[in-house]
Design a protein around this motif. Structure first.
Motif, PDB file in Angstrom:
ATOM      1  N   GLU A 161       3.385  10.495   1.513  1.00 39.14           N
ATOM      2  CA  GLU A 161       4.573  11.122   0.937  1.00 39.14           C
ATOM      3  C   GLU A 161       5.319  11.972   1.959  1.00 39.14           C
ATOM      4  O   GLU A 161       6.476  12.339   1.760  1.00 39.14           O
ATOM      5  CB  GLU A 161       4.162  11.974  -0.270  1.00 39.14           C
ATOM      6  N   HIS A 185      10.446  -3.479  -6.313  1.00 37.93           N
ATOM      7  CA  HIS A 185       9.257  -2.913  -5.677  1.00 37.93           C
ATOM      8  C   HIS A 185       8.123  -3.915  -5.550  1.00 37.93           C
ATOM      9  O   HIS A 185       7.029  -3.562  -5.106  1.00 37.93           O
ATOM     10  CB  HIS A 185       8.805  -1.646  -6.411  1.00 37.93           C
ATOM     11  N   ASP A 240       8.639  -0.739  -0.130  1.00 34.09           N
ATOM     12  CA  ASP A 240       7.818   0.473  -0.166  1.00 34.09           C
ATOM     13  C   ASP A 240       8.547   1.610  -0.873  1.00 34.09           C
ATOM     14  O   ASP A 240       7.961   2.353  -1.663  1.00 34.09           O
ATOM     15  CB  ASP A 240       7.484   0.924   1.263  1.00 34.09           C
ATOM     16  N   HIS A 267       0.855  -1.181   0.000  1.00 31.97           N
ATOM     17  CA  HIS A 267       0.000   0.000   0.000  1.00 31.97           C
ATOM     18  C   HIS A 267       0.895   1.236   0.000  1.00 31.97           C
ATOM     19  O   HIS A 267       1.911   1.279   0.684  1.00 31.97           O
ATOM     20  CB  HIS A 267      -0.911   0.017   1.227  1.00 31.97           C
ATOM     21  N   LYS A 268       0.508   2.236  -0.743  1.00 32.25           N
ATOM     22  CA  LYS A 268       1.314   3.448  -0.846  1.00 32.25           C
ATOM     23  C   LYS A 268       1.350   4.164   0.504  1.00 32.25           C
ATOM     24  O   LYS A 268       0.312   4.394   1.133  1.00 32.25           O
ATOM     25  CB  LYS A 268       0.727   4.375  -1.915  1.00 32.25           C
ATOM     26  N   SER A 282       2.265   1.559  -6.080  1.00 29.21           N
ATOM     27  CA  SER A 282       2.615   1.757  -4.667  1.00 29.21           C
ATOM     28  C   SER A 282       4.053   2.220  -4.473  1.00 29.21           C
ATOM     29  O   SER A 282       4.426   2.665  -3.386  1.00 29.21           O
ATOM     30  CB  SER A 282       2.403   0.460  -3.889  1.00 29.21           C
ATOM     31  N   GLN A 310       7.544   4.212  -4.424  1.00 32.55           N
ATOM     32  CA  GLN A 310       7.939   5.606  -4.261  1.00 32.55           C
ATOM     33  C   GLN A 310       9.448   5.699  -4.066  1.00 32.55           C
ATOM     34  O   GLN A 310      10.075   4.773  -3.560  1.00 32.55           O
ATOM     35  CB  GLN A 310       7.216   6.232  -3.067  1.00 32.55           C
TER      36      GLN A 310
END
Length: 443
Positions: free
Chosen positions: A13, A239, A243, A9-10, A281, A283
């Protein structure tokens, strides 16, 4: 349904990391001495403390007088130079009491030649032509590499390393930064994450959430290793389990920009490409420096350039990464192999005021869902834009500290957040000395 692959899950930020290299973070170089500085990290606004390896360092083939913390002798012990397990537990508690989370370094590509595992399980390691333990990179002369794909390793090594992760997670560590993760099979990382995070099929969530950061590597390094016949996994591949990953696929372009070989637009085009090639997801952490890279204040000796690049990297899509002392504009680079404490006495108060203000503003912007774009106005003169539902933010960065004028087609009008005053940019304008950050309402 029992998942054989992690469900990611993202994460927000605004998850920002502050890196400590404990040996050189304070004059004492201990957990206890670092506790006194945690409030500074909290005040800065970072949510995570990431600490470089805490384990005993091998003595065989050491680099420098103290050796690299990445040449580990025992994964389940504390380096006595840093103090004791009890003091590490006190450090964990202090991090949590400060409202922060703790990430430790995981170095599972290699160990010191005289490591506990090398003595107990030589069959788990690569073999050189003469039959001795080997390595993929000749320059890494103070380590030997695991062989993850041998039958012996898959039946024992994988379980041993995952149990090691479980040991530190149970002590209270909240996340893992995984050194050169691209050189280790993604299947291993997936198994490790499933075990450590304890994914719950009923709730579709982890019962023990743990943050995973991959130190991915330069694309040229992946190509080199593959040409040598070794396995190396790309950033999109890793990935499946991680995460966050390092922006080394982009940093390689930045290094060419700083060398005058490419335009900054090549990097920004790559940032947009990352958003398309990676899983939804996935980053990136954005950085200007870390323990393997020279200081930003050393690279950008002009303080206006340093300020412009600081806004540039913090404004990009992704997570802000801060290396100890970066916020103070410290230019001395601590040795990885010696005792060389950060010279806090050289800190720049003017830059600290800018850095903390910039970080606070960009973190606030990152609380909004935005689309990223950029416009180039000349050599190193870049307008970055984040467009939200009702507001858009513009970062005008004069990355090379040019003097003179540029022409802005159309009009940008709103509050300049550094000076807290209204500003309108239209037509021919004088370049800012370093940067502007403008909040503009959408109609």
């Amino acid at each position: 349904m029992n998942h054989t692959h992690p469900v990611l899950h993202k994460i927000p930020e605004t998850t920002a990391l502050y890196q400590i290299y404990l040996r050189n973070y304070t004059k004492e170089g201990t957990f206890r001495s670092a506790i006194s500085k945690l409030d500074e990290i909290k005040q800065l606004g970072c949510s995570w403390v990431y600490i470089t390896p805490i384990h005993p360092i091998g003595k065989q083939n050491r680099k420098g007088s103290l050796g690299s913390p990445y040449a580990i002798q025992d994964y389940r012990a504390i380096n006595p130079e840093l103090s004791t397990l009890a003091d590490f537990q006190a450090f964990i508690d202090a991090v949590h009491n400060a409202g922060l989370k703790l990430m430790i370094d995981v170095v599972f590509n290699h160990t010191a030649p005289d490591s506990v595992l090398a003595q107990q399980h030589p069959e788990w390691f690569m073999k050189a032509a003469n039959g001795s333990a080997g390595r993929k990179c000749a320059d890494w002369s103070d380590v030997i590499d695991f062989d993850y794909m041998s039958n012996a390793s898959q039946s024992g090594l994988w379980n041993e390393l995952i149990d090691t992760l479980d040991y530190w997670r149970t002590l209270g560590v909240d996340g893992f930064r995984c050194d050169v993760a691209s050189l280790i099979p993604v299947d291993f990382w997936e198994q490790a994450r499933l075990h450590i995070n304890r994914y719950n099929d009923t709730t579709a969530r982890d019962d023990r959430p743990t943050l995973w950061l991959a130190e991915s590597v330069h694309p040229s390094f992946i190509i080199k290793l593959r040409e040598m016949g070794y396995n190396a996994w790309s950033d999109p591949e890793i990935h499946r389990a991680f995460d966050l990953s390092y922006d080394y696929d982009g940093f390689e372009i930045l290094e060419q920009v700083w060398a005058g070989q490419k335009n900054i637009t090549a990097y920004l085009d790559h940032v947009q490409l990352q958003q398309a090639l990676y899983p939804a997801s996935a980053q990136k952490i954005r950085f200007l420096e870390n323990h393997d890279q020279k200081r930003a204040a050393w690279r950008f000796k002009d303080i206006d350039m340093l300020k412009a690049w600081t806004l540039f990297y913090q404004f990009l899509p992704g997570h802000t990464f801060v290396y100890m002392g970066q916020e103070w504009g410290i230019s001395d680079y601590p040795s990885l192999f010696e005792k060389q404490p950060v010279p806090w006495e050289t800190k720049n108060n003017e830059f600290y005021t800018f850095f903390t203000h910039c970080f606070s503003l960009t973190q606030q912007i990152k609380t909004h869902k935005t689309a990223f774009s950029y416009t180039a106005y000349g050599d190193g003169i870049i307008l970055l834009t984040r467009r939200g539902e009702h507001t858009q933010w513009h970062a005008l960065c004069n990355l090379n500290a040019h003097k003179g004028y540029i022409t802005i087609p159309g009009t940008i009008s709103g509050k300049e957040l550094f000076e807290n005053k209204h500003i309108t940019l239209s037509g021919k304008i004088m370049l800012p000395e370093n940067c502007l950050l403008i909040e503009e309402a959408l109609h």
